[in-house]
Motif scaffolding. Sequence first.
Motif, PDB file in Angstrom:
ATOM      1  N   HIS A 164      18.984 -16.345  20.137  1.00  0.00           N
ATOM      2  CA  HIS A 164      20.261 -15.545  19.960  1.00  0.00           C
ATOM      3  C   HIS A 164      20.729 -15.063  18.622  1.00  0.00           C
ATOM      4  N   HIS A 165      20.311 -16.180  17.466  1.00  0.00           N
ATOM      5  CA  HIS A 165      20.409 -15.798  16.263  1.00  0.00           C
ATOM      6  C   HIS A 165      19.603 -14.713  15.597  1.00  0.00           C
ATOM      7  N   ALA A 166      18.262 -14.583  16.202  1.00  0.00           N
ATOM      8  CA  ALA A 166      17.461 -13.751  15.521  1.00  0.00           C
ATOM      9  C   ALA A 166      17.882 -12.294  16.136  1.00  0.00           C
ATOM     10  N   ALA A 167      18.488 -12.208  17.542  1.00  0.00           N
ATOM     11  CA  ALA A 167      19.032 -11.006  18.096  1.00  0.00           C
ATOM     12  C   ALA A 167      20.026 -10.465  17.224  1.00  0.00           C
ATOM     13  N   THR A 168      20.955 -11.684  16.929  1.00  0.00           N
ATOM     14  CA  THR A 168      22.326 -11.018  15.843  1.00  0.00           C
ATOM     15  C   THR A 168      21.878 -10.372  14.915  1.00  0.00           C
ATOM     16  N   LEU A 169      20.832 -11.159  14.123  1.00  0.00           N
ATOM     17  CA  LEU A 169      20.619 -10.455  12.753  1.00  0.00           C
ATOM     18  C   LEU A 169      20.007  -9.167  13.003  1.00  0.00           C
ATOM     19  N   LEU A 170      18.984  -9.201  13.918  1.00  0.00           N
ATOM     20  CA  LEU A 170      18.542  -8.003  14.278  1.00  0.00           C
ATOM     21  C   LEU A 170      19.442  -6.739  14.583  1.00  0.00           C
ATOM     22  N   LYS A 171      20.682  -7.124  15.450  1.00  0.00           N
ATOM     23  CA  LYS A 171      21.484  -6.150  15.640  1.00  0.00           C
ATOM     24  C   LYS A 171      22.346  -5.715  14.570  1.00  0.00           C
ATOM     25  N   GLU A 172      22.305  -6.523  13.442  1.00  0.00           N
ATOM     26  CA  GLU A 172      22.962  -6.163  12.290  1.00  0.00           C
ATOM     27  C   GLU A 172      21.806  -5.176  11.203  1.00  0.00           C
ATOM     28  N   GLY A 173      21.089  -5.052  11.737  1.00  0.00           N
ATOM     29  CA  GLY A 173      20.005  -4.194  10.876  1.00  0.00           C
ATOM     30  C   GLY A 173      19.058  -5.163  10.018  1.00  0.00           C
ATOM     31  N   LYS A 174      19.327  -6.448  10.069  1.00  0.00           N
ATOM     32  CA  LYS A 174      18.432  -7.196   9.263  1.00  0.00           C
ATOM     33  C   LYS A 174      16.886  -7.373   9.919  1.00  0.00           C
ATOM     34  N   VAL A 175      16.145  -7.833   9.073  1.00  0.00           N
ATOM     35  CA  VAL A 175      14.727  -8.038   9.422  1.00  0.00           C
ATOM     36  C   VAL A 175      14.381  -9.606   9.683  1.00  0.00           C
ATOM     37  N   VAL A 176      13.617  -9.849  10.475  1.00  0.00           N
ATOM     38  CA  VAL A 176      13.426 -11.185  11.097  1.00  0.00           C
ATOM     39  C   VAL A 176      12.068 -11.478  11.377  1.00  0.00           C
ATOM     40  N   ALA A 177      11.348 -12.472  10.834  1.00  0.00           N
ATOM     41  CA  ALA A 177       9.940 -12.737  11.499  1.00  0.00           C
ATOM     42  C   ALA A 177       9.926 -13.469  12.739  1.00  0.00           C
ATOM     43  N   ILE A 178       9.008 -12.672  13.556  1.00  0.00           N
ATOM     44  CA  ILE A 178       8.918 -12.960  15.094  1.00  0.00           C
ATOM     45  C   ILE A 178       7.503 -13.574  15.275  1.00  0.00           C
ATOM     46  N   PRO A 179       7.134 -14.394  16.167  1.00  0.00           N
ATOM     47  CA  PRO A 179       6.157 -14.852  16.895  1.00  0.00           C
ATOM     48  C   PRO A 179       5.460 -13.959  17.629  1.00  0.00           C
ATOM     49  N   THR A 180       4.191 -13.536  17.681  1.00  0.00           N
ATOM     50  CA  THR A 180       3.390 -12.818  18.776  1.00  0.00           C
ATOM     51  C   THR A 180       2.231 -13.715  19.034  1.00  0.00           C
ATOM     52  N   GLU A 181       1.553 -13.540  20.066  1.00  0.00           N
ATOM     53  CA  GLU A 181       0.326 -13.935  20.200  1.00  0.00           C
ATOM     54  C   GLU A 181      -0.907 -13.589  19.437  1.00  0.00           C
ATOM     55  N   THR A 182      -0.725 -12.481  18.882  1.00  0.00           N
ATOM     56  CA  THR A 182      -1.719 -12.164  17.775  1.00  0.00           C
ATOM     57  C   THR A 182      -1.383 -12.651  16.640  1.00  0.00           C
ATOM     58  N   VAL A 183      -0.378 -12.214  15.634  1.00  0.00           N
ATOM     59  CA  VAL A 183      -0.089 -12.767  14.371  1.00  0.00           C
ATOM     60  C   VAL A 183       1.352 -12.543  14.619  1.00  0.00           C
ATOM     61  N   TYR A 184       1.951 -13.151  13.228  1.00  0.00           N
ATOM     62  CA  TYR A 184       3.568 -13.205  13.154  1.00  0.00           C
ATOM     63  C   TYR A 184       3.838 -11.789  12.669  1.00  0.00           C
ATOM     64  N   GLY A 185       5.022 -11.223  13.352  1.00  0.00           N
ATOM     65  CA  GLY A 185       5.533  -9.865  12.685  1.00  0.00           C
ATOM     66  C   GLY A 185       6.740 -10.113  12.028  1.00  0.00           C
TER      67      GLY A 185
END
Length: 318
Positions: free
Chosen positions: A7-28
């Motif tokens: 939820h926190h990650a989503a809130t930041l992204l909706k504000e136009g911020k950048v957030v590091a996210i996990p994926t099965e390949t590498v972090y984005g």
Amino acid sequence: MTGTNIHHAATLLKEGKVVAIPTETVYGLAGNALDEDAVLTIFEVKNRPHFDPLIIHVSSLEAICQYVEDIPKTLKVLAEKFMPGPLTLLLPKKDIIPDLVTSGSPMVAVRIPSHPLTKKLLVSLDFPLAAPSANPFGYISPTTAKHVADQLGDHIPYILDGGPCEVGLESTIVGMEDGRVTVYRKGGLEVESIQVWVDHEILVKTHSTSKPDAPGMLSVHYAPKKPLFILENETDWASKTGEKNVCFLRFSTPFEGFDLSKQRILSPQGDYHEAAHHLFAFMRELDVLPFDVIYAERLPEVGLGRAINDRLKRASVF
Ligand code: TXA
Ligand code: MG
């Protein structure tokens, strides 16, 4: 800050911020792909040149259709077979995708990550996430939240921690060229697995330096700070054992007669998936230990061995 709060990650992204996210390949390093300011922030934080376009991440095939004009039949088969997963498709973009994301190209790179946290995050957003690997431009991609924190922690508000990335190699990038399925970057999905679903021989592009088709193909990329050399045969390995401050990155067996504490074994089982999973973490570890040079073993050119060799080559001095 690092945590597991979607939820926190989503809130930041909706504000136009950048957030590091996990994926099965590498972090984005993710931002709203439809918001040019957020996309610019991604380029800035990574210190990435604007000519190197970004992959967009969505939650479903239906979502892909919102952002692309068309999916060629052959690629649709691959999408249905391998998405979500370590496959990125190059497809003709709709106008809604800013040119900044694709560096002016009419094609956009799209993928559906399979990591459960990021899947949930994407479902909660009504925009796609542009996300390059979450490392400074030119360095090894991160496969843990700590890798991201070590290099970019001070520059981003949040790292969504999804544990170590299962695959450990970036996605395989696939498009069509002259009616032929073409692999632009070898990655976490094996070329052999793709070939099974294609009725003609797929083209695998080797990397170019000056004008890469996919800038992931820039010849120096994914590199540790220390010099890394690939060794070909037993005589080469034997000749390096006498050198001071060197370490060995081996596939499945240690080199006999050389200090085991100075060697990392990618997969004692000789399993390519396990080797891929460990590759970047071991490269990072050896990069910070007090060694001057890394010697790495070339793997057999099959399955993920091909993508691993590709990354070793880009990380190497020659
Ligand atoms: O597994 C992955 O693909 C990871 C995770 C985070 O999804 N992402 C990743 O992104 O490796 P990045 O930016 O580090 O590498 C993506 C590569 C780049 O070399 C980029 O040039 C190429 O994909 N690419 C992106 N969009 C493209 C486009 N429109 N045309 C050609 N190449 C493109
Ligand atoms: Mg990258």
